[in-house]
Design an enzyme around this catalytic site. Structure first.
Site, PDB file in Angstrom:
ATOM      1  CB  VAL A 190       1.938   4.988 -11.544  1.00  0.00           C
ATOM      2  CG1 VAL A 190       1.025   4.634 -12.699  1.00  0.00           C
ATOM      3  CG2 VAL A 190       1.668   4.062 -10.355  1.00  0.00           C
ATOM      4  CE  LYS A 198       9.201  13.370  -9.803  1.00  0.00           C
ATOM      5  NZ  LYS A 198       7.881  12.797  -9.505  1.00  0.00           N
ATOM      6  CB  THR A 234      -5.606   9.737  -6.212  1.00  0.00           C
ATOM      7  OG1 THR A 234      -5.015   8.407  -6.212  1.00  0.00           O
ATOM      8  CG2 THR A 234      -5.916  10.140  -7.629  1.00  0.00           C
ATOM      9  CB  THR A 263      -5.809   4.349  -7.294  1.00  0.00           C
ATOM     10  OG1 THR A 263      -4.737   3.492  -7.700  1.00  0.00           O
ATOM     11  CG2 THR A 263      -6.865   3.542  -6.572  1.00  0.00           C
ATOM     12  CD  GLU A 314       6.288   2.628  -4.677  1.00  0.00           C
ATOM     13  OE1 GLU A 314       7.068   2.644  -3.720  1.00  0.00           O
ATOM     14  OE2 GLU A 314       5.340   3.419  -4.807  1.00  0.00           O
ATOM     15  CG  ASN A 339      -4.607  -1.807  -3.906  1.00  0.00           C
ATOM     16  OD1 ASN A 339      -4.083  -2.785  -4.443  1.00  0.00           O
ATOM     17  ND2 ASN A 339      -4.174  -0.584  -4.099  1.00  0.00           N
ATOM     18  N   GLY A 381       1.971  -0.678   4.905  1.00  0.00           N
ATOM     19  CA  GLY A 381       2.238   0.750   4.696  1.00  0.00           C
ATOM     20  C   GLY A 381       2.314   1.019   3.209  1.00  0.00           C
ATOM     21  CB  CYS A 383      -1.193   1.542  -2.897  1.00  0.00           C
ATOM     22  SG  CYS A 383      -0.442   2.258  -4.367  1.00  0.00           S
ATOM     23  CE  LYS A 419      -2.974   6.693  -3.113  1.00  0.00           C
ATOM     24  NZ  LYS A 419      -4.060   6.209  -3.964  1.00  0.00           N
TER      25      LYS A 419
END
Ligand code: NAD
Length: 436
Positions: A11, A35, A86, A122, A155, A211, A260, A263, A266
């Site tokens: 994100v 990274k 998160t 989120t 994604e 979601n 799956g 997002c 969870k």
């Protein structure tokens, strides 16, 4: 306008690249030194179509910059986005906010100018209030105002989703923050993107409600698909006819091996917990979570049964990512099924191909072999399981496949070849979500 983004994952990086494309000066921060080192060298840490070009273009025109330490940018920024993870808190399903609160503390310690602090991560309803309490503790509440701007990108199509969103949610109880965020999204006016202005708590809820609804829709059609398989009714016709009803819509009506990704699993769990915290039971979502887990388990058990019945000792998985066009394997059904099979069948040899997700899958340390070349992966396999509907798996030459494999079983977890009569004619045993 100077924007700081804390957390440079799926994100944070996409948001940073897109805001810089709007012409804002953006710095993306991540505490992962490797990274950032790579990003500075234009090496993109995730697979996301179009991201490479967008990042490089905006590094070159000096709109986009990366660093591991936020401190030197805090007092030059007008707006700070939190895009840290998160994840589910181990054991109880609540969203774990430790990364969010740690970042807020870091910001409060050093900020001495007016700044809008925005959660893009989120976060559960009430998080903005908790952030405000931390800000008060540091006596910075005159300087730092709080807003919620949840992200809806997917994604695999993240850049398009960010640049052409269905809607933008701006949640804040503060007028200065509202004006600033509306001006940040002004470049979307040309596309007449609806902006929903609301309060922080409602904004936080909108993300979880959306979601949870999508996870429910997926689970609903997955259960209909189980019924179709049992009764021989046609799932393709059912989903097509349902989708033509404008009240229902055709999106998220494709049966699959359970939802799956990073997002839905969870966020549904967290939503259930948020309800419980308010002493309400979210019956539908509780049932969706249980049903989705059951779908993955039942499918794994069915595959194991087929393996045993056909005396199969070598299985090839096609696709490891939780969906096509991403290297994200979080909560991927393929990985779930592979782990199940490895646990229940000690002598099974499993190998897998995926166009981009193998490096992430390797971190799971599964006892399987990886193939980077699809054409070479079929040799002497006995069963092929199509786990992800990558485009390259949509035009497999089954005639060639037949001669390469030593036994001929296909399980198509995405119903890609459900109408292909040739496969059975060639001599394959073909299983799908909707055909025995
Ligand atoms: P991610 O794990 O890919 O990225 C999070 C990044 O934050 C990591 O690189 C981590 O190193 C970094 N980080 C954590 N704490 C930090 C700190 N204090 N300072 C600097 N960097 C820090 O996560 P993601 O998939 O991008 O998701 C981020 C948030 O956005 C989550 O809340 C998620 O639910 C939400 N979201 C994700 C998607 C998606 O498709 N991935 C879509 C919409 C919303």
């Amino acid at each position: 306008m100077n924007i700081l983004i804390i957390g440079t994952g799926y994100v944070g990086l996409v948001s940073g690249a897109c805001f810089s494309e709007f012409g804002f000066k953006v710095t993306c921060i991540d505490h992962d030194k490797n990274k950032i080192k790579n990003l500075k060298k234009s090496i993109i840490p995730i697979y996301e179509p179009g991201l490479n070009d967008l990042v490089n273009k905006n590094i070159d025109n000096k709109n986009l910059n990366f660093d591991t330490n936020a401190n030197k940018y805090l007092n030059k920024s007008d707006c700070i986005f939190l895009a840290v993870g998160t994840p589910s808190r181990r054991g109880d399903g609540h969203a774990d906010l430790k990364f969010v609160f740690k970042a807020v503390e870091q910001i409060c310690l050093r900020v001495n100018k007016k700044i809008v602090l925005v959660t893009k991560s989120t976060v559960p309803v009430g998080t903005a209030k908790k952030i405000k309490n931390i800000i008060k503790k540091y006596k910075k509440d005159k300087l730092i105002t709080v807003a919620s701007n949840p992200e809806f990108l997917r994604e695999g199509s993240a850049i398009n989703d960010f640049l052409r969103p269905d809607r933008v949610i701006i949640g804040t109880n503060d007028e200065y923050s509202r004006l600033l965020l509306n001006s940040l999204y002004k470049p979307l006016n040309i596309r007449q993107v609806p902006i929903v202005n609301t309060d922080t708590e409602t904004s936080e809820l909108i993300k979880y409600a959306s979601n949870s609804f999508l996870a429910t829709k997926i689970t609903f059609i997955n259960e209909i698909s189980v019924f179709c398989k049992k009764t021989g009714t046609n799932i393709g016709d059912v989903t097509r006819a349902m989708g033509l009803d404008k009240r229902i819509g055709s999106k998220f009506l494709h049966p699959g091996p359970g939802y799956g990704g990073s997002c839905f699993p969870k966020d549904t769990l967290a939503m259930s917990k948020i309800f419980k915290d308010h002493k309400i039971k979210f019956n539908i979502v509780d049932s969706v979570i249980k049903t989705n887990d059951k779908i993955k388990e039942n499918l794994s058990a069915e595959i194991l049964k087929i393996i045993k019945a056909n005396k199969i000792s070598k299985v090839l998985f096609l696709g490891l990512s939780f969906k096509p066009e991403t290297d994200d394997i979080r909560e991927s059904s393929s990985i779930f099924i592979i782990k199940y099979l490895l646990k229940k069948h000690k002598n099974l040899s499993i190998s897998a191909h995926d166009p981009v997700a193998i490096p992430n899958a390797k971190k799971e340390k599964l006892n399987i072999k990886y193939h980077f070349d699809l054409n070479k992966s079929f040799e002497s396999q006995q069963m092929v399981i199509i786990g992800t509907e990558w485009n390259i798996y949509r035009s497999i030459n089954f005639k060639n496949l037949f001669s390469q494999m030593s036994s001929h079983v296909i399980y198509d977890l995405r119903n890609i070849y459900i109408h292909d009569k040739e496969i059975v004619k060639l001599g394959f045993k073909y299983y799908s979500l909707s055909s025995k």
